[in-house]
Motif scaffolding. Structure first.
Motif, PDB file in Angstrom:
ATOM      1  N   VAL A  38       0.873  -1.181   0.000  1.00  0.00           N
ATOM      2  CA  VAL A  38       0.000   0.000   0.000  1.00  0.00           C
ATOM      3  C   VAL A  38       0.910   1.231   0.000  1.00  0.00           C
ATOM      4  N   ARG A  39       0.776   2.056  -1.034  1.00  0.00           N
ATOM      5  CA  ARG A  39       1.669   3.205  -1.194  1.00  0.00           C
ATOM      6  C   ARG A  39       1.014   4.520  -0.780  1.00  0.00           C
ATOM      7  N   CYS A  40      -0.299   4.644  -1.021  1.00  0.00           N
ATOM      8  CA  CYS A  40      -1.020   5.884  -0.684  1.00  0.00           C
ATOM      9  C   CYS A  40      -2.383   5.520  -0.125  1.00  0.00           C
ATOM     10  N   ILE A  41      -2.848   6.292   0.841  1.00  0.00           N
ATOM     11  CA  ILE A  41      -4.224   6.145   1.311  1.00  0.00           C
ATOM     12  C   ILE A  41      -4.837   7.533   1.432  1.00  0.00           C
ATOM     13  N   CYS A  42      -6.163   7.566   1.306  1.00  0.00           N
ATOM     14  CA  CYS A  42      -6.843   8.859   1.317  1.00  0.00           C
ATOM     15  C   CYS A  42      -8.289   8.638   1.744  1.00  0.00           C
ATOM     16  N   PHE A  43      -8.706   9.280   2.830  1.00  0.00           N
ATOM     17  CA  PHE A  43     -10.106   9.191   3.241  1.00  0.00           C
ATOM     18  C   PHE A  43     -10.972   9.996   2.269  1.00  0.00           C
ATOM     19  N   SER A  44     -12.210   9.528   2.058  1.00  0.00           N
ATOM     20  CA  SER A  44     -13.149  10.343   1.283  1.00  0.00           C
ATOM     21  C   SER A  44     -13.418  11.618   2.081  1.00  0.00           C
ATOM     22  N   PRO A  45     -13.787  12.707   1.406  1.00  0.00           N
ATOM     23  CA  PRO A  45     -13.986  13.978   2.115  1.00  0.00           C
ATOM     24  C   PRO A  45     -14.951  13.883   3.292  1.00  0.00           C
ATOM     25  N   ASP A  46     -15.987  13.043   3.177  1.00  0.00           N
ATOM     26  CA  ASP A  46     -16.933  12.913   4.286  1.00  0.00           C
ATOM     27  C   ASP A  46     -16.499  11.841   5.296  1.00  0.00           C
ATOM     28  N   GLY A  47     -15.394  11.166   5.006  1.00  0.00           N
ATOM     29  CA  GLY A  47     -14.867  10.174   5.941  1.00  0.00           C
ATOM     30  C   GLY A  47     -15.596   8.852   5.945  1.00  0.00           C
ATOM     31  N   SER A  48     -16.450   8.615   4.941  1.00  0.00           N
ATOM     32  CA  SER A  48     -17.256   7.391   4.967  1.00  0.00           C
ATOM     33  C   SER A  48     -16.521   6.175   4.417  1.00  0.00           C
ATOM     34  N   CYS A  49     -15.471   6.388   3.613  1.00  0.00           N
ATOM     35  CA  CYS A  49     -14.711   5.266   3.082  1.00  0.00           C
ATOM     36  C   CYS A  49     -13.256   5.681   2.922  1.00  0.00           C
ATOM     37  N   LEU A  50     -12.419   4.710   2.577  1.00  0.00           N
ATOM     38  CA  LEU A  50     -10.986   4.954   2.469  1.00  0.00           C
ATOM     39  C   LEU A  50     -10.506   4.453   1.114  1.00  0.00           C
ATOM     40  N   TYR A  51      -9.758   5.297   0.394  1.00  0.00           N
ATOM     41  CA  TYR A  51      -9.186   4.913  -0.895  1.00  0.00           C
ATOM     42  C   TYR A  51      -7.742   4.473  -0.678  1.00  0.00           C
ATOM     43  N   SER A  52      -7.390   3.339  -1.305  1.00  0.00           N
ATOM     44  CA  SER A  52      -6.043   2.795  -1.142  1.00  0.00           C
ATOM     45  C   SER A  52      -5.385   2.666  -2.510  1.00  0.00           C
ATOM     46  N   GLY A  53      -4.212   3.272  -2.655  1.00  0.00           N
ATOM     47  CA  GLY A  53      -3.483   3.198  -3.913  1.00  0.00           C
ATOM     48  C   GLY A  53      -2.325   2.224  -3.804  1.00  0.00           C
ATOM     49  N   ALA A  54      -2.346   1.187  -4.637  1.00  0.00           N
ATOM     50  CA  ALA A  54      -1.242   0.231  -4.724  1.00  0.00           C
ATOM     51  C   ALA A  54      -0.809   0.189  -6.185  1.00  0.00           C
ATOM     52  N   THR A  55       0.149  -0.654  -6.509  1.00  0.00           N
ATOM     53  CA  THR A  55       0.637  -0.716  -7.886  1.00  0.00           C
ATOM     54  C   THR A  55      -0.501  -1.061  -8.846  1.00  0.00           C
ATOM     55  N   ASP A  56      -0.756  -0.153  -9.760  1.00  0.00           N
ATOM     56  CA  ASP A  56      -1.744  -0.327 -10.843  1.00  0.00           C
ATOM     57  C   ASP A  56      -3.186  -0.525 -10.380  1.00  0.00           C
ATOM     58  N   SER A  57      -3.500  -0.273  -9.113  1.00  0.00           N
ATOM     59  CA  SER A  57      -4.894  -0.478  -8.702  1.00  0.00           C
ATOM     60  C   SER A  57      -5.320   0.487  -7.598  1.00  0.00           C
ATOM     61  N   LEU A  58      -6.640   0.724  -7.548  1.00  0.00           N
ATOM     62  CA  LEU A  58      -7.259   1.513  -6.478  1.00  0.00           C
ATOM     63  C   LEU A  58      -8.316   0.647  -5.815  1.00  0.00           C
ATOM     64  N   ARG A  59      -8.325   0.643  -4.477  1.00  0.00           N
ATOM     65  CA  ARG A  59      -9.366  -0.085  -3.761  1.00  0.00           C
ATOM     66  C   ARG A  59     -10.114   0.868  -2.845  1.00  0.00           C
ATOM     67  N   VAL A  60     -11.406   0.582  -2.663  1.00  0.00           N
ATOM     68  CA  VAL A  60     -12.255   1.398  -1.804  1.00  0.00           C
ATOM     69  C   VAL A  60     -12.683   0.523  -0.633  1.00  0.00           C
ATOM     70  N   PHE A  61     -12.325   0.929   0.575  1.00  0.00           N
ATOM     71  CA  PHE A  61     -12.579   0.106   1.763  1.00  0.00           C
ATOM     72  C   PHE A  61     -13.582   0.770   2.699  1.00  0.00           C
ATOM     73  N   GLY A  62     -14.316  -0.059   3.422  1.00  0.00           N
ATOM     74  CA  GLY A  62     -15.145   0.379   4.536  1.00  0.00           C
ATOM     75  C   GLY A  62     -14.721  -0.395   5.776  1.00  0.00           C
ATOM     76  N   TRP A  63     -15.181   0.010   6.923  1.00  0.00           N
ATOM     77  CA  TRP A  63     -14.792  -0.657   8.169  1.00  0.00           C
ATOM     78  C   TRP A  63     -15.981  -0.762   9.114  1.00  0.00           C
ATOM     79  N   GLU A  64     -15.803  -1.592  10.112  1.00  0.00           N
ATOM     80  CA  GLU A  64     -16.864  -1.872  11.108  1.00  0.00           C
ATOM     81  C   GLU A  64     -18.171  -2.296  10.422  1.00  0.00           C
ATOM     82  N   PRO A  65     -18.212  -3.437   9.732  1.00  0.00           N
ATOM     83  CA  PRO A  65     -17.157  -4.437   9.562  1.00  0.00           C
ATOM     84  C   PRO A  65     -16.223  -4.095   8.397  1.00  0.00           C
ATOM     85  N   ASP A  66     -15.045  -4.766   8.387  1.00  0.00           N
ATOM     86  CA  ASP A  66     -14.077  -4.559   7.310  1.00  0.00           C
ATOM     87  C   ASP A  66     -14.634  -5.121   6.011  1.00  0.00           C
ATOM     88  N   ARG A  67     -14.565  -4.331   4.963  1.00  0.00           N
ATOM     89  CA  ARG A  67     -15.013  -4.829   3.669  1.00  0.00           C
ATOM     90  C   ARG A  67     -14.444  -3.974   2.552  1.00  0.00           C
TER      91      ARG A  67
END
Length: 700
Positions: free
Chosen positions: A237-266
């Motif tokens: 994981v090289r970069c992370i960035c919360f959405s402006p409203d804090g509802s999800c988290l963007y994760s930047g890795a090599t050649d891909s972006l993932r959108v995560f939520g928590w409580e529960p993790d998904r």
């Protein structure tokens, strides 16, 4: 145009641009987080180059480093950029003035990460020497040194309330530091590989860290426990960035972006993006901008967040039926009560700084302090080469329009057609300047005809947007470019009247129509509506004529008798808008200020700071900040000085002026303390002022 519209609806991610940025290899780059439209690159050629995202022409090149630039970072308002070199030296640049602001020497190895305080003039840095240092940008020499990591620190982040500093290190740990006490609050140890990035949630007491172990950990900052481990990235994981409203988290890795939520993790979504080893992320206009570098070239990419899943359980099997209950609490205000929110109290590190300054000035580790002549010689060698004067003036020297922060109506980056051709859309990509019409560039008092505005007035008191409150999107804090127009009959409101509104600028027809439910606007004919609107026309004309006459009078006095008498004249008119007009002219020019001017202005700031108009508050804050930065040392030293032998009338007069100014500043300090408890943009501004005015508490 039809094909563009069609293609843009099918693309989720695309490459915006690729260009050569340096004459040798690039070692670091950073996006401006507030606007998402500004890019800084640092290279082995020892230069820092500044770019507008999507434009291949360098705006300016900053020289002065004698070693390769290893780390780079913008401050919140994007008016300063800081760069750290391989040798451990740090340089802070004022982009508006296109000159070096400060050279900071103290680290003994290459700089690995940098971070600006959210509202104070403080900077944090870390190095391969494993030390973290907190600097006051206004002075040379560090305020604090934080020791504890055993390997290089890769990322630093200040909490939104300015009280804490988080650090992520190659030693697999994340540490949380209390800025005031200079010690570790806690240490998180669950990662199994180097931690590359750390980020605070914009609102809640949550901290996220991304690691080379391909996971993101979420930490509760009340209980200091891990509440989530988000896994799914197949590379570090090289970069992370919360959405402006804090509802999800963007994760930047090599050649891909993932959108995560928590409580529960998904994982809500996974988007393939060909950005390679992405180096930084920013969010603007419902788009995520990612930048990466390889050798001497930079690539920028866009992900359309409107087409990315940011909620629900569609990606994870077995919890689809729980979709709604999982996402609803994020939107429900009651959900926020589950975890503490930042109250944004001001940091107390400045009191510690004052206490320890004499000690830090005495100590002189190798490479820490240099003689003034060496500093001056060094800073003369540092320069800013402006390669694109048009873009430089448009972005860094706006008078009435802030081109850097995208206006609310600005278009997002258009998606390319299916053949990935960027060139076909070069015209659209050039639309980086503010769409607002050009405004008069010269100051009203120097122009042939004064610029007359109905209050509240904004000339150019705030050249940069105030730091946004945590949790707001960069596109949601508009630039104060056009003053709202209010009628003479406007009713006083308890809330602050914004200097930049959501609704169209101009007269609101509804204000002139009957408020009775029996008289709907649709029931009135055009003639009746015009009659209603014309009722206030004469009053408006009288007000504008009076304003014009007053401005002409003040301008005449200024030309004939100077600024001090002009200010006295403006004050005697008992019209705050005229005082604001003059302050908006002299605030950007500290050289015009003298103690006499301070004596006239300070009593007026009481009214401005407590005004209902946002533009008046902004102007008052700028004036107060200027007085503290440029005159407090003089005032304090004068009042503390031992009485001279004999009669010195000039000294006595200066002493009297300083005493009056000090009394006024103490009165204003109480107002600032009360206002600093506010949440949001105004609260941040007043917290910064409170930090700046802290020395008043220790004055006699």
């Amino acid at each position: 145009m039809t094909s563009m519209a069609a293609s843009s609806t099918t693309k989720i991610a695309w490459r915006l641009q690729e260009f050569e940025a340096h004459s040798s290899s690039i070692s670091c780059l950073a996006l401006g987080k507030s606007s998402g439209r500004l890019l800084a690159t640092g290279g082995e050629d020892c230069r820092v180059n500044i770019w507008a995202v999507s434009k291949a022409n360098c705006i300016m090149s900053l020289t002065g480093h004698k070693n390769p630039v290893e780390c780079i970072h913008f401050n919140v308002s994007e008016e300063q950029v800081v760069a750290g070199s391989q040798s451990g030296s740090i340089r802070v640049w004022d982009l508006e003035a296109a000159k070096i602001l400060r050279t900071l020497m103290g680290h003994k190895a290459n700089i690995t990460s940098l971070g600006f305080h959210p509202f104070g003039d403080f900077l944090a840095s870390s190095s391969m020497d494993t030390n973290i240092k907190l600097w006051d940008v206004r002075r040379k020499g560090y305020v604090f040194r934080y020791k504890g990591h055993t390997q290089a620190v890769r990322s630093l982040a200040f909490s939104p309330d300015g009280k804490w500093l988080a650090s992520a290190s190659d030693d697999c740990t994340v540490k949380l530091w209390d800025l005031a006490q200079g010690k570790t609050i806690t240490e998180f140890k669950s990662h199994t590989a180097a931690v590359n990035i750390v980020q605070f949630h914009p609102n809640e007491y949550l901290l996220a860290s991304g690691s080379s172990d391909r996971s993101i950990k979420l930490w509760d900052l009340e209980k200091f426990t891990m509440i989530g481990s988000l896994e799914g990235d197949t590379t570090p994981v090289r970069c992370i960035c919360f959405s402006p409203d804090g509802s999800c988290l963007y994760s930047g890795a090599t050649d891909s972006l993932r959108v995560f939520g928590w409580e529960p993790d998904r994982c809500f979504d996974a988007v393939p993006v060909g950005w390679g080893k992405v180096s930084d992320l920013a969010i603007c206009n419902q788009q995520l901008i990612g930048v990466s570098h390889q050798l001497s070239s930079v690539s920028s990419y866009v992900v359309d967040l409107k087409r990315v899943k940011k909620s629900g359980g569609a990606v994870i099997q077995g919890i689809i039926q729980d979709d709604q209950p999982l996402t609803e609490p994020k939107k429900d205000p009651k959900g926020a009560a589950l975890r503490k929110n930042y109250e944004r109290p001001t940091t107390t590190c400045r009191s510690q700084r004052l206490k320890h300054r004499s000690e830090s000035d005495r100590r002189s580790p190798e490479g820490e302090r240099r003689s003034p002549s060496e500093d001056e010689a060094d800073e003369k060698l540092s320069s800013a080469e402006i390669h694109n004067a048009e873009d430089y003036k448009a972005i860094f020297q706006p008078k009435n329009a802030i081109s850097r922060t995208p206006p609310k109506m600005s278009e997002p980056f258009p998606a390319p057609p299916e053949d990935e051709s960027i060139l076909a859309f070069s015209r659209q990509l050039k639309d980086m300047k503010s769409p607002f019409p050009d405004k008069p560039q010269g100051p009203p008092l120097a122009a042939s005809t004064p610029v007359v505005r109905v209050e509240p007035t904004v000339i150019s008191a705030v050249k940069r947007p105030s730091p946004p409150a945590a949790g707001t999107a960069s596109s949601s804090h508009p630039a104060p470019t056009q003053p709202p127009v209010t009628t003479a009959k406007s009713k006083p409101q308890l809330k602050i009247i914004s200097s930049a509104r959501n609704e169209p600028i101009g007269l609101n027809v509804a204000d002139f129509l009957p408020s009775s439910p029996n008289h709907r606007s649709g029931a009135l004919s055009d003639e009746e509506a015009l009659t209603q609107m014309k009722k206030g026309h004469e009053t408006m004309c009288v007000m504008l004529s009076s304003r014009l006459k007053n401005l002409q009078t003040v301008r005449g006095v200024w030309t004939r008798d100077g600024i001090k008498i002009a200010l006295d004249t403006a004050v005697s008119m008992s019209d705050p808008s005229i005082v604001v007009d003059i302050l908006n002219i002299i605030n950007p020019q500290p050289s015009l200020w003298k103690l006499d001017v301070c004596m006239t202005v300070l009593p007026q700031l009481d009214k401005l700071l407590q005004s209902k108009y946002e533009s008046y508050i902004q102007t008052g804050c700028m004036s107060l900040k200027l007085v503290m930065k440029h005159f407090w040392t003089l005032i304090s030293d004068t009042l503390k000085a031992t009485p001279s032998v004999g009669v010195d009338i000039t000294r006595e007069e200066r002493h009297q002026k300083c005493r009056v100014c000090c009394k006024q500043l103490k009165n204003l300090s109480n107002i600032v303390k009360n206002k600093a408890t506010q949440v949001g943009r105004h609260g941040s501004t007043f917290k910064e002022l409170q930090l700046l005015m802290a020395p008043l508490d220790d004055s006699p």
